[in-house]
Design an enzyme around this catalytic site. Structure first.
Site, PDB file in Angstrom:
ATOM      1  N   GLY A  78     -56.080   5.947  40.700  1.00  0.00           N
ATOM      2  CA  GLY A  78     -56.327   4.765  41.497  1.00  0.00           C
ATOM      3  C   GLY A  78     -57.292   4.923  42.646  1.00  0.00           C
ATOM      4  O   GLY A  78     -57.496   3.974  43.412  1.00  0.00           O
ATOM      5  N   PRO A  96     -57.559   9.790  36.661  1.00  0.00           N
ATOM      6  CA  PRO A  96     -58.659   9.265  37.481  1.00  0.00           C
ATOM      7  C   PRO A  96     -59.109   7.853  37.143  1.00  0.00           C
ATOM      8  O   PRO A  96     -59.647   7.154  37.991  1.00  0.00           O
ATOM      9  CB  PRO A  96     -59.789  10.268  37.230  1.00  0.00           C
ATOM     10  CG  PRO A  96     -59.097  11.513  36.800  1.00  0.00           C
ATOM     11  CD  PRO A  96     -57.905  11.067  36.032  1.00  0.00           C
ATOM     12  N   GLY A  97     -58.927   7.440  35.883  1.00  0.00           N
ATOM     13  CA  GLY A  97     -59.267   6.064  35.538  1.00  0.00           C
ATOM     14  C   GLY A  97     -60.712   5.712  35.796  1.00  0.00           C
ATOM     15  O   GLY A  97     -61.628   6.431  35.419  1.00  0.00           O
ATOM     16  N   ARG A  98     -60.912   4.592  36.473  1.00  0.00           N
ATOM     17  CA  ARG A  98     -62.249   4.042  36.639  1.00  0.00           C
ATOM     18  C   ARG A  98     -63.188   4.997  37.371  1.00  0.00           C
ATOM     19  O   ARG A  98     -64.407   4.923  37.198  1.00  0.00           O
ATOM     20  CB  ARG A  98     -62.182   2.705  37.371  1.00  0.00           C
ATOM     21  CG  ARG A  98     -62.098   2.816  38.867  1.00  0.00           C
ATOM     22  CD  ARG A  98     -62.082   1.473  39.546  1.00  0.00           C
ATOM     23  NE  ARG A  98     -60.849   0.766  39.236  1.00  0.00           N
ATOM     24  CZ  ARG A  98     -60.749  -0.560  39.243  1.00  0.00           C
ATOM     25  NH1 ARG A  98     -61.792  -1.300  39.536  1.00  0.00           N
ATOM     26  NH2 ARG A  98     -59.610  -1.139  38.969  1.00  0.00           N
ATOM     27  N   ARG A 143     -64.283  -9.523  35.326  1.00  0.00           N
ATOM     28  CA  ARG A 143     -63.586  -9.034  36.510  1.00  0.00           C
ATOM     29  C   ARG A 143     -63.715  -9.962  37.721  1.00  0.00           C
ATOM     30  O   ARG A 143     -62.795 -10.041  38.537  1.00  0.00           O
ATOM     31  CB  ARG A 143     -64.035  -7.616  36.872  1.00  0.00           C
ATOM     32  CG  ARG A 143     -63.637  -6.584  35.824  1.00  0.00           C
ATOM     33  CD  ARG A 143     -63.921  -5.159  36.274  1.00  0.00           C
ATOM     34  NE  ARG A 143     -63.101  -4.785  37.405  1.00  0.00           N
ATOM     35  CZ  ARG A 143     -63.566  -4.596  38.642  1.00  0.00           C
ATOM     36  NH1 ARG A 143     -64.862  -4.755  38.913  1.00  0.00           N
ATOM     37  NH2 ARG A 143     -62.755  -4.242  39.614  1.00  0.00           N
ATOM     38  N   TYR A 166     -60.346 -11.098  39.232  1.00  0.00           N
ATOM     39  CA  TYR A 166     -59.970 -10.434  40.472  1.00  0.00           C
ATOM     40  C   TYR A 166     -60.880 -10.747  41.663  1.00  0.00           C
ATOM     41  O   TYR A 166     -60.688 -10.162  42.727  1.00  0.00           O
ATOM     42  CB  TYR A 166     -60.011  -8.904  40.293  1.00  0.00           C
ATOM     43  CG  TYR A 166     -59.337  -8.363  39.080  1.00  0.00           C
ATOM     44  CD1 TYR A 166     -58.046  -8.759  38.732  1.00  0.00           C
ATOM     45  CD2 TYR A 166     -59.967  -7.413  38.277  1.00  0.00           C
ATOM     46  CE1 TYR A 166     -57.417  -8.236  37.611  1.00  0.00           C
ATOM     47  CE2 TYR A 166     -59.344  -6.879  37.166  1.00  0.00           C
ATOM     48  CZ  TYR A 166     -58.069  -7.297  36.830  1.00  0.00           C
ATOM     49  OH  TYR A 166     -57.454  -6.770  35.727  1.00  0.00           O
ATOM     50  N   CYS A 176     -69.581 -22.208  28.721  1.00  0.00           N
ATOM     51  CA  CYS A 176     -69.228 -23.574  29.098  1.00  0.00           C
ATOM     52  C   CYS A 176     -67.906 -23.527  29.862  1.00  0.00           C
ATOM     53  O   CYS A 176     -66.844 -23.923  29.372  1.00  0.00           O
ATOM     54  CB  CYS A 176     -69.109 -24.441  27.846  1.00  0.00           C
ATOM     55  SG  CYS A 176     -68.927 -26.192  28.202  1.00  0.00           S
ATOM     56  N   GLU A 177     -67.974 -23.008  31.083  1.00  0.00           N
ATOM     57  CA  GLU A 177     -66.786 -22.740  31.896  1.00  0.00           C
ATOM     58  C   GLU A 177     -67.252 -22.612  33.339  1.00  0.00           C
ATOM     59  O   GLU A 177     -68.075 -21.752  33.666  1.00  0.00           O
ATOM     60  CB  GLU A 177     -66.142 -21.433  31.440  1.00  0.00           C
ATOM     61  CG  GLU A 177     -64.821 -21.107  32.068  1.00  0.00           C
ATOM     62  CD  GLU A 177     -63.676 -21.875  31.433  1.00  0.00           C
ATOM     63  OE1 GLU A 177     -62.803 -22.315  32.201  1.00  0.00           O
ATOM     64  OE2 GLU A 177     -63.668 -22.039  30.196  1.00  0.00           O
ATOM     65  N   TYR A 237     -63.947  -1.228  32.777  1.00  0.00           N
ATOM     66  CA  TYR A 237     -63.333  -2.547  32.626  1.00  0.00           C
ATOM     67  C   TYR A 237     -64.330  -3.666  32.405  1.00  0.00           C
ATOM     68  O   TYR A 237     -64.063  -4.814  32.739  1.00  0.00           O
ATOM     69  CB  TYR A 237     -62.437  -2.867  33.838  1.00  0.00           C
ATOM     70  CG  TYR A 237     -61.340  -1.857  34.018  1.00  0.00           C
ATOM     71  CD1 TYR A 237     -60.324  -1.728  33.078  1.00  0.00           C
ATOM     72  CD2 TYR A 237     -61.325  -0.991  35.107  1.00  0.00           C
ATOM     73  CE1 TYR A 237     -59.325  -0.783  33.215  1.00  0.00           C
ATOM     74  CE2 TYR A 237     -60.339  -0.030  35.262  1.00  0.00           C
ATOM     75  CZ  TYR A 237     -59.345   0.063  34.312  1.00  0.00           C
ATOM     76  OH  TYR A 237     -58.361   1.011  34.446  1.00  0.00           O
TER      77      TYR A 237
END
Length: 436
Positions: free
Chosen positions: A249, A292-294, A331, A335, A362-363, A391
């Protein structure tokens, strides 16, 4: 240098990624495209592995978090660098094994593993299950007993702390969907049940408090809670916990306003805390696992787009629309994640224009960022969003029936396709003609 050493500007005033001109990359491979600097990932792997072994001992092991970026090439890379991996789905397990990743170094996560997931993972020879709950514990024990094997497990424990990160990526609170909470007594209950299962080997405990954390204090607090719990297990059950997975993290610098983190130094600080706590609580230092992830892959990536239109709404805001958006990077929509963006073909010019980066879907929520500092843009410009290695591809979708972009890996200044661009035919590959 822009944020990181591998993002720079050449004599043409163009952005370079891993020493390669981003405008040339866009011409050769099209847009949108994910660009990944392989050397950055390798260097990050080495930083974590060396620091983990230096501070925690030679058996310490960082795990690459598959969910950050999953394709066959990444598993081959992290295997070569000596890391383990964690997987959270059957698809990630399948990809890892197709890449030849050693099953014994795979940790299988997930809060709702299906019966098929469990059977398939056992049959693959997955080394360690990270068991989330009692239902899974018993289902896994039954499958292991059928095969007359003893399956190695960790138990996911919720330490019950708030790491002050985004609610959607905070996982260590008592009311999280993940794990068993210590404070409610459920963690000790599942520990006792695991010890009692003859077909399971309770090797240790796992905790993960969240992502994008820039302070050491939450990790120190989690370590204190977990070591005290290990001491309590020893006292109450007479059982020695041999392994502690502290999760991951540590944050990544997405913009110039984010702090820089020295990952090796952070690991050293966490190690000092853990060693002191083990001594204080009278327990043997367990083998330490990190995730470690990202922070292994995020900074290595950038996404290239082509500008389609620029719209200035007098007195309100400016829009720069690109040929990608929410399907290749959800993302911001999920977030409100902040990014650094620039016009790659005029990267040397000042970013003195304010604009919202809009996708093509279209959003109305299809945005890559709002009120961003960027150069003025015009149709046909190449726009780069930096630090998209984690991600982005992993969370990409085919919303509005848009094909997913390719992954282009740069190694030694040479780009090569690691994942092909999807075609319209690929989008229909699983459609069945129902006839009349």
């Amino acid at each position: 240098m822009i944020l990181y050493n591998h993002f720079d500007v050449n004599e043409k005033g163009h952005l370079t990624i891993g020493g390669v001109d981003a405008v040339d990359l866009a011409k050769e491979f099209g847009t949108p495209s994910y660009i990944i600097d392989e050397e950055v990932i390798r260097n990050n792997c080495r930083t974590y592995l060396n620091a983990a072994r230096k501070h925690f001992g030679k058996d310490a092991l960082p795990l690459y978090a598959s969910k950050a970026l999953c394709f066959t090439g990444i598993y081959k890379l992290v295997a070569e660098e000596g890391l383990g991996v964690d997987c959270v789905s059957g698809g990630e397990l399948y990809t890892a094994r197709r890449a030849g990743f050693p099953a014994e170094k795979i940790y299988f996560h997930g809060n709702n593993k299906t019966d098929k997931d469990i059977r398939d993972a056992i049959d693959m020879g997955v080394g360690t299950f990270v068991v989330d709950n009692t239902d899974e514990l018993y289902a896994l024990a039954a499958e292991a007993e059928k095969r007359s094997i003893t399956q190695r497990i960790l138990l996911r424990i919720t330490p019950g702390i708030d790491p002050h990160t985004h609610k959607a990526i905070s996982t260590g609170n008592v009311d999280s969907k993940f794990g068993s909470a210590i404070v409610t007594g459920q963690a000790m209950d599942i520990v006792k049940k695991a010890i009692a299962e003859p077909s399971l080997d309770l090797a240790g405990l796992h905790c993960h408090i969240g992502s994008q954390i820039f302070d050491i204090e939450p990790f120190a607090e989690a370590a204190e809670i977990m070591t005290e719990f290990i001491a309590k297990i020893k006292s109450e059950c007479g059982y020695e916990i041999r392994e502690l997975n502290l999760g991951g993290g540590l944050g990544v610098r997405y913009t110039e306003y984010d702090r820089e983190i020295d990952y090796a130094e952070a690991i050293g600080e966490i190690s000092a805390v853990v060693r002191g706590l083990c001594e204080k609580n009278g327990i043997t230092m367990p083998r330490i696992i990190l995730e470690p992830g990202r922070s292994l892959v995020a900074a290595a990536g950038a996404t290239l787009y082509t500008v389609g239109s620029v719209k200035e709404i007098t007195g309100f805001k400016n829009y720069i629309s690109v040929d990608g958006g929410m399907p290749d990077n959800p993302r911001y929509a999920l977030y409100s994640s902040q990014y650094t963006a620039l016009i790659a073909n005029r990267a040397s010019e000042p970013r003195d224009y304010r604009a919202t980066l809009a996708g093509r879907c279209c959003e109305s929520g299809d945005l890559l960022g709002e009120n961003m500092e960027i150069q003025r843009a015009k149709r046909g410009d190449i726009l780069a969003v930096l630090v998209t290695g984690a991600y982005n591809y992993a969370m990409a979708s085919n919303y509005n029936k848009l094909p997913r972009p390719p992954i282009i890996m740069i190694k030694g200044g040479v780009p090569r396709i690691a994942v092909k661009r999807e075609s319209y035919a690929d989008l229909l590959a699983n459609d069945v003609d129902l006839g009349d």
